[in-house]
Design an enzyme around this catalytic site. Structure first.
Site, PDB file in Angstrom:
ATOM      1  CB  ALA A  51      -0.884  -0.020   1.224  1.00 45.45           C
TER       2      ALA A  51
ATOM      3  CD  GLU B  65       1.839  -5.534   5.578  1.00 43.67           C
ATOM      4  OE1 GLU B  65       2.629  -6.457   5.876  1.00 43.67           O
ATOM      5  OE2 GLU B  65       0.973  -5.637   4.680  1.00 43.67           O
TER       6      GLU B  65
ATOM      7  N   GLY C 167       0.569  -4.995   0.905  1.00 43.50           N
ATOM      8  CA  GLY C 167      -0.644  -5.025   0.080  1.00 43.50           C
ATOM      9  C   GLY C 167      -0.396  -5.664  -1.281  1.00 43.50           C
TER      10      GLY C 167
ATOM     11  CD  GLU D 253      -2.316  -7.523   2.907  1.00 42.38           C
ATOM     12  OE1 GLU D 253      -1.909  -6.378   2.643  1.00 42.38           O
ATOM     13  OE2 GLU D 253      -2.988  -7.777   3.917  1.00 42.38           O
TER      14      GLU D 253
HETATM   15  C1  HXC Z   1       5.123   4.329  -1.299  1.00 42.88           C
HETATM   16  C2  HXC Z   1       7.011   3.335  -2.131  1.00 42.88           C
HETATM   17  C3  HXC Z   1       6.620   2.085  -1.561  1.00 42.88           C
HETATM   18  C4  HXC Z   1       5.388   2.039  -0.830  1.00 42.88           C
HETATM   19  C5  HXC Z   1       8.518   1.828  -2.565  1.00 42.88           C
HETATM   20  N1  HXC Z   1       8.178   3.113  -2.748  1.00 42.88           N
HETATM   21  N2  HXC Z   1       7.591   1.178  -1.838  1.00 42.88           N
HETATM   22  N3  HXC Z   1       6.262   4.435  -1.999  1.00 42.88           N
HETATM   23  N4  HXC Z   1       4.683   3.176  -0.724  1.00 42.88           N
HETATM   24  N5  HXC Z   1       4.929   0.884  -0.296  1.00 42.88           N
HETATM   25  C6  HXC Z   1       8.929   4.153  -3.460  1.00 42.88           C
HETATM   26  C7  HXC Z   1      10.149   4.598  -2.675  1.00 42.88           C
HETATM   27  O1  HXC Z   1       9.791   5.554  -1.703  1.00 42.88           O
HETATM   28  C8  HXC Z   1      11.009   5.193  -3.784  1.00 42.88           C
HETATM   29  O2  HXC Z   1      10.514   6.482  -4.111  1.00 42.88           O
HETATM   30  C9  HXC Z   1      10.695   4.282  -4.977  1.00 42.88           C
HETATM   31  O3  HXC Z   1       9.459   3.637  -4.672  1.00 42.88           O
HETATM   32  C10 HXC Z   1      11.755   3.193  -5.167  1.00 42.88           C
HETATM   33  O4  HXC Z   1      11.914   2.509  -3.937  1.00 42.88           O
HETATM   34  P1  HXC Z   1      13.333   2.294  -3.222  1.00 42.88           P
HETATM   35  O5  HXC Z   1      13.056   2.045  -1.796  1.00 42.88           O
HETATM   36  O6  HXC Z   1      14.262   3.425  -3.564  1.00 42.88           O
HETATM   37  O7  HXC Z   1      13.818   0.974  -3.978  1.00 42.88           O
HETATM   38  P2  HXC Z   1      14.755  -0.163  -3.413  1.00 42.88           P
HETATM   39  O8  HXC Z   1      15.923   0.399  -2.671  1.00 42.88           O
HETATM   40  O9  HXC Z   1      15.018  -1.034  -4.594  1.00 42.88           O
HETATM   41  O10 HXC Z   1      13.888  -0.962  -2.346  1.00 42.88           O
HETATM   42  C11 HXC Z   1      12.733  -1.687  -2.774  1.00 42.88           C
HETATM   43  C12 HXC Z   1      11.849  -2.080  -1.542  1.00 42.88           C
HETATM   44  C13 HXC Z   1      11.551  -0.822  -0.695  1.00 42.88           C
HETATM   45  C14 HXC Z   1      12.598  -3.130  -0.706  1.00 42.88           C
HETATM   46  C15 HXC Z   1      10.587  -2.694  -2.108  1.00 42.88           C
HETATM   47  O11 HXC Z   1      11.067   0.188  -1.557  1.00 42.88           O
HETATM   48  C16 HXC Z   1      10.565  -1.042   0.395  1.00 42.88           C
HETATM   49  O12 HXC Z   1      10.907  -1.621   1.433  1.00 42.88           O
HETATM   50  N6  HXC Z   1       9.313  -0.581   0.179  1.00 42.88           N
HETATM   51  C17 HXC Z   1       8.290  -0.622   1.208  1.00 42.88           C
HETATM   52  C18 HXC Z   1       7.746  -2.020   1.343  1.00 42.88           C
HETATM   53  C19 HXC Z   1       6.649  -2.079   2.415  1.00 42.88           C
HETATM   54  O13 HXC Z   1       6.917  -1.779   3.579  1.00 42.88           O
HETATM   55  N7  HXC Z   1       5.456  -2.459   2.029  1.00 42.88           N
HETATM   56  C20 HXC Z   1       4.319  -2.575   2.930  1.00 42.88           C
HETATM   57  C21 HXC Z   1       3.565  -1.291   2.929  1.00 42.88           C
HETATM   58  S1  HXC Z   1       2.206  -1.315   4.103  1.00 42.88           S
HETATM   59  P3  HXC Z   1      11.516   7.743  -4.274  1.00 42.88           P
HETATM   60  O14 HXC Z   1      10.576   8.869  -4.532  1.00 42.88           O
HETATM   61  O15 HXC Z   1      12.290   7.832  -3.028  1.00 42.88           O
HETATM   62  O16 HXC Z   1      12.343   7.357  -5.466  1.00 42.88           O
HETATM   63  C22 HXC Z   1       0.997  -2.184   3.375  1.00 42.88           C
HETATM   64  C23 HXC Z   1      -0.272  -2.330   4.190  1.00 42.88           C
HETATM   65  C24 HXC Z   1      -1.349  -3.065   3.423  1.00 42.88           C
HETATM   66  O17 HXC Z   1       1.126  -2.648   2.316  1.00 42.88           O
HETATM   67  C25 HXC Z   1      -2.678  -2.941   4.100  1.00 42.88           C
HETATM   68  C26 HXC Z   1      -3.580  -1.915   3.499  1.00 42.88           C
HETATM   69  C27 HXC Z   1      -4.972  -1.837   4.064  1.00 42.88           C
END
Ligand code: HXC
Length: 258
Positions: free
Chosen positions: A65, A132, A109, A112
């Site tokens: 998400a 998360e 997400g 999911e």
């Molecule tokens: C918003 C995101 C994002 C996310 C990545 N980006 N994941 N933006 N939401 N979930 C953005 C980064 O901020 C970055 O933007 C660009 O995408 C590239 O990501 P990087 O981190 O620079 O890439 P990398 O170093 O290759 O790392 C990849 C990654 C990492 C390991 C996937 O991005 C990461 O850990 N992302 C978050 C994963 C996460 O925690 N997901 C769960 C979210 S909570 P910029 O602008 O800086 O270039 C969820 C809840 C669901 O999903 C329930 C809902 C009801």
């Protein structure tokens, strides 16, 4: 309809929906989920479509998400908006088979969403996770429930509590994905699976999907009774007559979804 965060392509009975927010690794924001649901509903209604594929890029199916969108929300916002709850219901109402083609990250997400599809075909670079916990929250669109049903309690707990990622090989071994193929072969493998599905009677395909999904919802006895009723009901279709006649006459069936 013009979409901004997804690309829809309909070819030979298969609608492919590509998540397209490369700048955010296809993070799921409200706009993307709204557009995805609209595209799924349109494909479900479109008589030319017999199977749906959801995919992302080579680097990310979806990295979760959208954290920037979520970070500003309060409990009251989440509760009153029913954050992503409506989209989940809309998704679950799709009757046609949906295949997830996952390359790269399928996190939070994104994992999911892949699990909401009917099955997952993964590229060998796929990484699944429910990280998360690192954000001080937990999965919110089915991760704690669906991942546990896919891979069992121990591995699911491990994933949710440590936030570690699972690679494609482990995902296949654990039953999360149905097949793993080299990244370069993903499109071809998914297209061939989708075309196979598209050859079947849509009535039988929708019935199979409905009954398999029911296995996740109800006790065995109820599921068996449900399956039996649906199985009997297919004998009211022309496709059952055609399918069985074609077998006996040693020819290919011509299903008409009737
Ligand atoms: C918003 C995101 C994002 C996310 C990545 N980006 N994941 N933006 N939401 N979930 C953005 C980064 O901020 C970055 O933007 C660009 O995408 C590239 O990501 P990087 O981190 O620079 O890439 P990398 O170093 O290759 O790392 C990849 C990654 C990492 C390991 C996937 O991005 C990461 O850990 N992302 C978050 C994963 C996460 O925690 N997901 C769960 C979210 S909570 P910029 O602008 O800086 O270039 C969820 C809840 C669901 O999903 C329930 C809902 C009801």
């Amino acid at each position: 309809m013009a979409y901004e965060t997804i690309i829809v392509d309909v070819q030979a009975y298969v609608a492919t929906i590509t998540l397209n927010r490369p700048e955010a690794l296809n993070a799921l924001n409200s706009q993307l989920l709204g557009e995805l649901c609209s595209a799924l509903e349109a494909a479900d209604q479109n008589e030319k479509v017999r199977c749906i594929v959801i995919t992302g890029s080579e680097k990310a199916f979806a990295a979760g998400a959208d954290i920037s969108e979520m970070s500003k929300k309060s409990f009251v916002d989440m509760y009153t908006e029913k954050f992503f709850a409506t989209e989940g219901e809309r998704f679950n109402n799709i009757k046609k088979p949906i295949v997830a083609a996952v390359a790269g990250y399928a996190l939070g997400g994104g994992c999911e969403l892949a699990m909401m599809c009917d099955f997952i075909i993964a590229a060998d670079n796929a990484k699944f996770g429910q990280p998360e916990i690192n954000l001080g929250v937990i999965a919110g669109i089915g991760g704690t429930q669906r991942l546990t049903r896919y891979v069992g309690k121990s591995k699911s707990m491990d994933m949710h509590l440590t936030g570690r990622f699972m690679d494609a090989e482990e995902a296949e071994r654990s039953g999360l994905v149905s097949r793993v193929v080299p990244l370069k072969k993903l499109k071809e493998e998914v297209a061939s699976a989708a075309e196979k599905i598209a050859e079947k009677s849509l009535l039988a395909a929708a019935a199979a999907k409905d009954c398999v999904n029911r296995a996740y919802e109800v006790p065995l006895e109820d599921g068996l009774a449900y399956e039996r009723a649906i199985f009997y009901s297919l004998f009211a279709t022309e496709d059952q007559k055609e399918g069985m006649a074609a077998f006996l006459e040693k020819r290919e069936p011509q299903f008409r979804d009737r």
